[in-house]
Design a protein around this motif. Structure first.
Motif: not given
Length: 427
Positions: A301-314
């Motif tokens: 909600d506050y940073v963005g879903n790109k960052r969520v995807i990056q972290t989850a995949v790493f």
């Protein structure tokens, strides 16, 4: 008078949002709990392993479920894009999906001892139908939530669904441990009981989902011939570079799926953990997902879903390495693997779902959803590929392949463009 009408509309909209948020939350909680009783990464592989030692068969079951979920999506999207109300087709699919678990529990109870082949065939057939109806349901499901939940609430919405569902599933893991470790509940009664619990919890979740009040949006006035619909999807692929990158990231990062059904078998057959540890693995996975959901919701909600995807995949790329490091003296490392599996699965679910809803234009949301499901088809066959690798090479070779492909997907995710930033929203 106009002000009064506007105030009433705002009040009605807020009331509907609260109701839909609540019903969506109940659905997510009970569905997650219901699926935990028959966890595809822990319970189903071991259940099938009772009937066959073939690792290919284990991978084939996951592949049948995955492919079945993809097959109807483009056709459904084409059929419903002119319909203002998409909930009826969703409800029909939900009823069939719930019944599949009830029938599977009954067949397991009645025929496992006398007709084991019947149980195996029923397992493949019923879970194939369950997944096929999931493919039918996902298009109206995503469209309804795209209309019902504002973009800046979606992270918290899906995060809380997974948070409270994860807490329930965490407790379910201990119930599974007690059932599978209880000598008084012998096979097949133990697995039949698990499938029955899945049926009950999933049925409750679908009652909640069926109670959602679907908002209305403008739709296409005239139906599109399926051939023209396919041409439009090709235009989307050619013109939207960010969407193309998003698809490729999912395909590469999804390669972690070649190993998912085999961590538990590797732990049981090679490392030597006991069968009742399966429940602990489920609880570890759900705990990881639960603990991470508030983080994913905030970042979404506050940073963005790109960052969520990056972290989850790493995170996903680290799981095979940890599994490779485990030995009979360090069985606890598999608890870590399943905790990280929960982290990664929860993050991927929130990140992919919300990125897709953000990137899809309002009038073309069903098209984007179905196209995404169809073109990530390679992810659907990964478990079968994993079964072949494990069967003819080794579990270790399987984990190395999963690690390398997932890592490439993690690197590529750095090139995604945050959709909300492109339209000037927060993120």
């Amino acid at each position: 008078m106009k002000k009064g009408r506007a105030d009433l509309e705002i009040h009605d909209g807020a009331t509907r949002l609260r109701w839909n948020f609540g019903m969506g939350l109940l659905h997510g909680v009970f569905f997650t709990g219901g699926m935990a009783f028959s966890n595809p990464s822990a319970v189903l592989p071991v259940f099938l392993n009772v009937f066959t030692r073939s690792r290919i068969a284990v991978g084939l079951l996951s592949t049948v479920m995955n492919i079945s979920s993809v097959l109807p999506q483009l056709w459904v999207a084409n059929k419903i894009e002119t319909k203002v109300h998409k909930k009826p087709i969703l409800v029909m699919a939900l009823i069939v999906r719930a019944l599949c678990w009830g029938f599977l529990g009954l067949i397991t109870y009645l025929f496992s001892g006398s007709h084991p082949l019947t149980v195996v065939l029923a397992l493949f057939f019923l879970l194939g139908i369950f997944s096929l109806m999931g493919g039918v349901a996902v298009v109206p499901f995503m469209d309804i939530w795209g209309k019902a939940i504002p973009p800046t609430l979606r992270g918290r919405f899906f995060g809380h669904r997974q948070l409270w569902g994860g807490l329930l599933a965490f407790g379910v893991g201990f119930v599974v441990k007690r059932i599978l470790g209880n000598q008084r509940i012998a096979f097949p009664d133990n697995y039949a009981l698990l499938f029955l619990f899945s049926f009950i919890f999933i049925a409750i979740s679908y009652v909640a989902l069926g109670s959602v009040k679907e908002p209305m949006e403008a739709v296409r006035k005239k139906p599109t011939a399926f051939r023209d619909f396919l041409r439009r999807t090709l235009h989307i692929l050619r013109s939207n570079e960010n969407y193309r990158t998003f698809l490729i990231v999912q395909i590469l990062a999804g390669a972690g799926g070649i190993a998912l059904p085999f961590y538990v078998l590797y732990a049981k057959n090679i490392i030597g953990v006991k069968a009742e540890m399966i429940g602990l693995f489920i609880s570890a996975q759900m705990l990881g997902g639960t603990l991470s959901n508030l983080l994913w919701a905030y970042v979404s909600d506050y940073v963005g879903n790109k960052r969520v995807i990056q972290t989850a995949v790493f995170i996903a790329s680290s799981m095979p390495l940890i599994a490779l490091s485990a030995s009979k003296g360090s069985q606890w490392l598999f608890v870590v693997v399943f905790v990280l599996m929960g982290f990664s699965t929860a993050g991927s679910s929130i990140g992919y779902t919300n990125f897709l809803l953000d990137i899809a234009p309002t009038g073309e949301r069903p098209t984007y959803v179905s196209l995404n499901g169809t073109l990530t088809f390679p992810v659907m066959v990964y478990p079968l590929i994993g079964g072949v690798i494990a069967n003819y090479l080794s579990y270790r070779s399987l984990f190395v392949v999963a690690m390398m492909l997932t890592l490439v997907g993690a690197i590529l995710s750095m090139f995604l463009k945050e959709p909300r930033a492109q339209i000037g929203s927060t993120g």
